[in-house]
Design a protein around this motif. Structure first.
Motif, short mmCIF file in Angstrom:
data_model
loop_
_atom_site.label_atom_id
_atom_site.label_comp_id
_atom_site.label_asym_id
_atom_site.label_seq_id
_atom_site.Cartn_x
_atom_site.Cartn_y
_atom_site.Cartn_z
N THR A 57 -11.99 18.72 20.53
CA THR A 57 -13.30 18.83 20.88
C THR A 57 -13.62 19.21 22.23
N TYR A 59 -17.15 19.34 25.33
CA TYR A 59 -18.36 19.31 25.49
C TYR A 59 -19.07 19.96 26.77
N LYS A 64 -21.29 15.30 28.47
CA LYS A 64 -20.01 14.79 28.35
C LYS A 64 -19.97 13.26 28.83
N THR A 68 -20.58 12.43 20.98
CA THR A 68 -19.44 12.59 20.38
C THR A 68 -19.39 13.46 19.13
N SER A 70 -17.87 14.95 15.53
CA SER A 70 -16.73 14.75 14.76
C SER A 70 -17.10 15.55 13.27
N GLN A 81 -22.64 12.21 17.14
CA GLN A 81 -23.20 10.82 17.81
C GLN A 81 -23.78 10.90 19.24
#
Length: 114
Positions: A57, A59, A64, A68, A70, A81
């Motif tokens: 991943t 950001y 950051k 999140t 996924s 999220q």
């Protein structure tokens, strides 16, 4: 034909949370690195989070530590999220491939306001 369907947006107060989902159909989802992008009024679309086919991943600095990303390859879905939301996170959020993007979906509106 690849189809992208984003959902999960809404109106939330500053500091709140939302979980966005993007269902992908019409392709072998697990092969592709995916990204969440956003476009605020009057601004260009920007990449805020990405996840590779091997689930690495990355950001943007602006999200950051708060967002999140996924993926669930069994469900052909990528998630975002979002915690600690700020008014500047207000935008339409889209998912798409990182490289050789498909036609964009309708996006999902996120509004952060008190």
């Amino acid at each position: 034909q690849v189809r992208l369907v984003e959902s999960g947006g809404g109106l939330v107060q500053p500091g709140g949370s939302l979980r966005l989902s993007c269902a992908v159909s019409g392709t072998i989802f697990s092969w592709y690195g995916m990204g969440w992008y956003r476009q605020a009024p009057g601004k260009q679309r920007e990449l805020v989070a990405s996840i590779t086919s091997s689930s690495s991943t990355n950001y943007d600095d602006s999200v950051k530590g708060r967002f999140t990303i996924s993926r669930d390859n069994a469900k052909n879905t990528v998630y975002l999220q979002m915690n600690g939301l700020k008014p500047e996170d207000t935008a339409v959020y889209y998912c798409n491939a990182l490289i050789r993007q498909w036609a964009w979906g309708q996006g999902t509106q996120v509004t952060v306001s008190s």
